[in-house]
Design a protein around this motif. Structure first.
Motif, PDB file in Angstrom:
ATOM      1  N   VAL A 287      43.869 -56.712  58.339  1.00 29.29           N
ATOM      2  CA  VAL A 287      43.070 -57.738  57.668  1.00 29.29           C
ATOM      3  C   VAL A 287      41.954 -57.115  56.836  1.00 29.29           C
ATOM      4  CG1 VAL A 287      41.555 -59.723  58.049  1.00 29.29           C
ATOM      5  CG2 VAL A 287      43.598 -59.420  59.477  1.00 29.29           C
ATOM      6  N   TRP A 288      41.222 -56.159  57.398  1.00 28.79           N
ATOM      7  CA  TRP A 288      40.022 -55.676  56.716  1.00 28.79           C
ATOM      8  C   TRP A 288      40.183 -54.359  55.967  1.00 28.79           C
ATOM      9  CZ3 TRP A 288      37.969 -51.145  58.656  1.00 28.79           C
ATOM     10  CH2 TRP A 288      38.245 -50.831  59.988  1.00 28.79           C
ATOM     11  N   MET A 289      41.254 -53.625  56.203  1.00 28.83           N
ATOM     12  CA  MET A 289      41.477 -52.393  55.430  1.00 28.83           C
ATOM     13  C   MET A 289      42.224 -52.740  54.146  1.00 28.83           C
ATOM     14  SD  MET A 289      40.439 -49.347  56.356  1.00 28.83           S
ATOM     15  CE  MET A 289      41.546 -48.267  55.496  1.00 28.83           C
ATOM     16  N   PRO A 290      41.667 -52.413  52.992  1.00 30.67           N
ATOM     17  CA  PRO A 290      42.365 -52.718  51.741  1.00 30.67           C
ATOM     18  C   PRO A 290      43.582 -51.816  51.559  1.00 30.67           C
ATOM     19  CG  PRO A 290      40.387 -51.439  51.300  1.00 30.67           C
ATOM     20  CD  PRO A 290      40.389 -51.735  52.772  1.00 30.67           C
ATOM     21  N   PRO A 291      44.610 -52.313  50.870  1.00 32.57           N
ATOM     22  CA  PRO A 291      45.812 -51.504  50.672  1.00 32.57           C
ATOM     23  C   PRO A 291      45.600 -50.336  49.710  1.00 32.57           C
ATOM     24  CG  PRO A 291      46.021 -53.608  49.542  1.00 32.57           C
ATOM     25  CD  PRO A 291      44.742 -53.658  50.324  1.00 32.57           C
ATOM     26  N   LYS A 292      44.616 -50.439  48.838  1.00 29.34           N
ATOM     27  CA  LYS A 292      44.348 -49.335  47.912  1.00 29.34           C
ATOM     28  C   LYS A 292      43.287 -48.419  48.495  1.00 29.34           C
ATOM     29  CE  LYS A 292      45.722 -51.333  43.590  1.00 29.34           C
ATOM     30  NZ  LYS A 292      45.418 -51.458  42.194  1.00 29.34           N
ATOM     31  N   GLY A 293      43.429 -47.133  48.253  1.00 35.61           N
ATOM     32  CA  GLY A 293      42.451 -46.173  48.712  1.00 35.61           C
ATOM     33  C   GLY A 293      42.712 -45.653  50.114  1.00 35.61           C
ATOM     34  N   SER A 294      43.852 -46.023  50.704  1.00 33.41           N
ATOM     35  CA  SER A 294      44.183 -45.601  52.054  1.00 33.41           C
ATOM     36  C   SER A 294      45.657 -45.222  52.123  1.00 33.41           C
ATOM     37  CB  SER A 294      43.903 -46.739  53.041  1.00 33.41           C
ATOM     38  OG  SER A 294      44.354 -46.409  54.330  1.00 33.41           O
ATOM     39  N   ILE A 295      45.973 -44.258  52.990  1.00 33.20           N
ATOM     40  CA  ILE A 295      47.383 -43.925  53.203  1.00 33.20           C
ATOM     41  C   ILE A 295      48.024 -44.895  54.197  1.00 33.20           C
ATOM     42  CG2 ILE A 295      47.100 -41.475  52.645  1.00 33.20           C
ATOM     43  CD1 ILE A 295      47.227 -40.908  55.684  1.00 33.20           C
ATOM     44  N   ARG A 296      47.192 -45.616  54.964  1.00 29.81           N
ATOM     45  CA  ARG A 296      47.685 -46.581  55.947  1.00 29.81           C
ATOM     46  C   ARG A 296      48.158 -47.836  55.240  1.00 29.81           C
ATOM     47  NH1 ARG A 296      47.085 -51.000  58.434  1.00 29.81           N
ATOM     48  NH2 ARG A 296      45.459 -51.575  56.994  1.00 29.81           N
ATOM     49  N   ARG A 297      49.315 -48.309  55.614  1.00 32.12           N
ATOM     50  CA  ARG A 297      49.858 -49.531  55.020  1.00 32.12           C
ATOM     51  C   ARG A 297      49.902 -50.684  56.011  1.00 32.12           C
ATOM     52  NH1 ARG A 297      48.100 -47.910  51.234  1.00 32.12           N
ATOM     53  NH2 ARG A 297      49.133 -46.883  49.529  1.00 32.12           N
ATOM     54  N   HIS A 298      50.124 -50.383  57.288  1.00 28.10           N
ATOM     55  CA  HIS A 298      50.242 -51.435  58.303  1.00 28.10           C
ATOM     56  C   HIS A 298      50.082 -50.805  59.681  1.00 28.10           C
ATOM     57  CE1 HIS A 298      51.566 -55.305  59.879  1.00 28.10           C
ATOM     58  NE2 HIS A 298      52.276 -54.631  60.761  1.00 28.10           N
ATOM     59  N   SER A 299      49.409 -51.511  60.571  1.00 29.25           N
ATOM     60  CA  SER A 299      49.246 -51.036  61.948  1.00 29.25           C
ATOM     61  C   SER A 299      49.806 -52.073  62.905  1.00 29.25           C
ATOM     62  CB  SER A 299      47.762 -50.797  62.260  1.00 29.25           C
ATOM     63  OG  SER A 299      47.245 -49.788  61.435  1.00 29.25           O
ATOM     64  N   GLU A 300      50.465 -51.593  63.958  1.00 29.80           N
ATOM     65  CA  GLU A 300      51.065 -52.494  64.937  1.00 29.80           C
ATOM     66  C   GLU A 300      50.840 -51.943  66.338  1.00 29.80           C
ATOM     67  OE1 GLU A 300      55.521 -54.003  66.235  1.00 29.80           O
ATOM     68  OE2 GLU A 300      55.208 -53.191  64.236  1.00 29.80           O
ATOM     69  N   GLN A 301      50.284 -52.774  67.209  1.00 27.24           N
ATOM     70  CA  GLN A 301      50.155 -52.394  68.615  1.00 27.24           C
ATOM     71  C   GLN A 301      51.538 -52.487  69.230  1.00 27.24           C
ATOM     72  OE1 GLN A 301      46.787 -53.973  70.794  1.00 27.24           O
ATOM     73  NE2 GLN A 301      48.008 -54.080  72.672  1.00 27.24           N
ATOM     74  N   THR A 302      51.962 -51.448  69.953  1.00 25.09           N
ATOM     75  CA  THR A 302      53.323 -51.414  70.498  1.00 25.09           C
ATOM     76  C   THR A 302      53.375 -51.576  72.012  1.00 25.09           C
ATOM     77  OG1 THR A 302      53.221 -48.994  70.479  1.00 25.09           O
ATOM     78  CG2 THR A 302      54.260 -50.071  68.578  1.00 25.09           C
ATOM     79  N   SER A 303      52.226 -51.688  72.655  1.00 27.70           N
ATOM     80  CA  SER A 303      52.207 -51.969  74.087  1.00 27.70           C
ATOM     81  C   SER A 303      51.502 -53.309  74.298  1.00 27.70           C
ATOM     82  CB  SER A 303      51.499 -50.851  74.861  1.00 27.70           C
ATOM     83  OG  SER A 303      50.185 -50.652  74.387  1.00 27.70           O
ATOM     84  N   ALA A 304      51.858 -53.955  75.387  1.00 32.39           N
ATOM     85  CA  ALA A 304      51.323 -55.298  75.665  1.00 32.39           C
ATOM     86  C   ALA A 304      49.909 -55.224  76.232  1.00 32.39           C
ATOM     87  CB  ALA A 304      52.241 -56.015  76.650  1.00 32.39           C
ATOM     88  N   GLY A 305      49.201 -56.323  76.061  1.00 34.27           N
ATOM     89  CA  GLY A 305      47.902 -56.458  76.690  1.00 34.27           C
ATOM     90  C   GLY A 305      46.741 -56.118  75.783  1.00 34.27           C
ATOM     91  N   ALA A 306      45.558 -56.326  76.336  1.00 34.81           N
ATOM     92  CA  ALA A 306      44.330 -56.022  75.604  1.00 34.81           C
ATOM     93  C   ALA A 306      44.205 -54.505  75.431  1.00 34.81           C
ATOM     94  CB  ALA A 306      43.130 -56.564  76.374  1.00 34.81           C
ATOM     95  N   PRO A 307      43.577 -54.065  74.344  1.00 31.10           N
ATOM     96  CA  PRO A 307      43.406 -52.631  74.140  1.00 31.10           C
ATOM     97  C   PRO A 307      42.683 -51.969  75.317  1.00 31.10           C
ATOM     98  CG  PRO A 307      42.846 -53.827  72.145  1.00 31.10           C
ATOM     99  CD  PRO A 307      43.036 -54.848  73.237  1.00 31.10           C
ATOM    100  N   ALA A 308      43.238 -50.841  75.759  1.00 31.19           N
ATOM    101  CA  ALA A 308      42.701 -50.067  76.874  1.00 31.19           C
ATOM    102  C   ALA A 308      43.157 -48.622  76.681  1.00 31.19           C
ATOM    103  CB  ALA A 308      43.227 -50.610  78.201  1.00 31.19           C
ATOM    104  N   ILE A 309      42.635 -47.721  77.486  1.00 32.40           N
ATOM    105  CA  ILE A 309      43.127 -46.347  77.425  1.00 32.40           C
ATOM    106  C   ILE A 309      44.630 -46.377  77.684  1.00 32.40           C
ATOM    107  CG2 ILE A 309      43.072 -44.090  78.560  1.00 32.40           C
ATOM    108  CD1 ILE A 309      40.066 -44.580  79.038  1.00 32.40           C
ATOM    109  N   GLY A 310      45.394 -45.720  76.821  1.00 30.99           N
ATOM    110  CA  GLY A 310      46.847 -45.710  76.937  1.00 30.99           C
ATOM    111  C   GLY A 310      47.555 -46.732  76.069  1.00 30.99           C
ATOM    112  N   THR A 311      46.827 -47.687  75.494  1.00 28.50           N
ATOM    113  CA  THR A 311      47.441 -48.650  74.578  1.00 28.50           C
ATOM    114  C   THR A 311      48.066 -47.879  73.420  1.00 28.50           C
ATOM    115  OG1 THR A 311      45.921 -50.433  75.135  1.00 28.50           O
ATOM    116  CG2 THR A 311      46.981 -50.551  72.966  1.00 28.50           C
ATOM    117  N   THR A 312      49.307 -48.216  73.094  1.00 31.64           N
ATOM    118  CA  THR A 312      50.026 -47.499  72.038  1.00 31.64           C
ATOM    119  C   THR A 312      50.116 -48.337  70.767  1.00 31.64           C
ATOM    120  OG1 THR A 312      52.159 -48.303  72.843  1.00 31.64           O
ATOM    121  CG2 THR A 312      51.403 -46.161  73.680  1.00 31.64           C
TER     122      THR A 312
END
Length: 154
Positions: free
Chosen positions: A31-56
């Motif tokens: 939502v907040w990272m613009p598509p221009k000026g970054s090598i990142r295009r999309h991020s996806e959490q791949t483990s279930a649950g709220a973010p914690a140590i070990g969240t992938t």
């Protein structure tokens, strides 16, 4: 092994808890990272649950998919991600640790210290100087976008 380490600092006009919540929300970067000026295009959490140590997660970048995990989380003060790139045979090419330390600025704002650590292995060591430039530009873009995401739309 090649090594890149540097630190950036940025003031964000929001309290630490709000800044931390934005940084730890892996899919929120879309939502907040613009598509221009970054090598990142999309991020996806791949483990279930709220973010914690070990969240992938997986970042889809200009260079292909990059898996990672949260390796440190101390809300609302510190957050470290760990990502890696492996060859098809599973050998480590490079890995990075983008880390954030948040400190209240006393006026409702937050000072974000962003430490970046990158390690290159085998033939990728030769690319370390170029990767240093890419990392500095990318990490600066993240901090600029983060700060801008808390500014009122004019």
């Amino acid at each position: 092994m090649g090594a890149v380490d540097f630190e950036l600092e940025r003031r964000v006009n929001a309290p630490p808890a709000e800044v931390f919540a934005r940084l730890v929300d892996i899919e929120g970067y879309n939502v907040w990272m613009p598509p221009k000026g970054s090598i990142r295009r999309h991020s996806e959490q791949t483990s279930a649950g709220a973010p914690a140590i070990g969240t992938t997660y997986v970042d889809k970048t200009l260079f292909g998919p990059t898996p990672g995990e949260i390796s440190e989380l101390e809300a609302p003060k510190a957050l470290t991600y760990h990502w890696w790139d492996r060859s098809r045979s599973g050998r480590l090419n490079m890995e990075g640790w983008p880390a954030y330390t948040l400190e209240a600025a006393g006026d409702g704002a937050t000072v974000v210290r962003h430490h970046v650590s990158l390690r290159t292995h085998r033939i990728y060591r030769l690319a370390t100087p170029v990767l240093r430039l890419i990392a500095r530009r990318e990490r600066t873009a993240v901090l600029v976008a983060l700060a801008a995401s808390f500014e009122p739309n004019v």
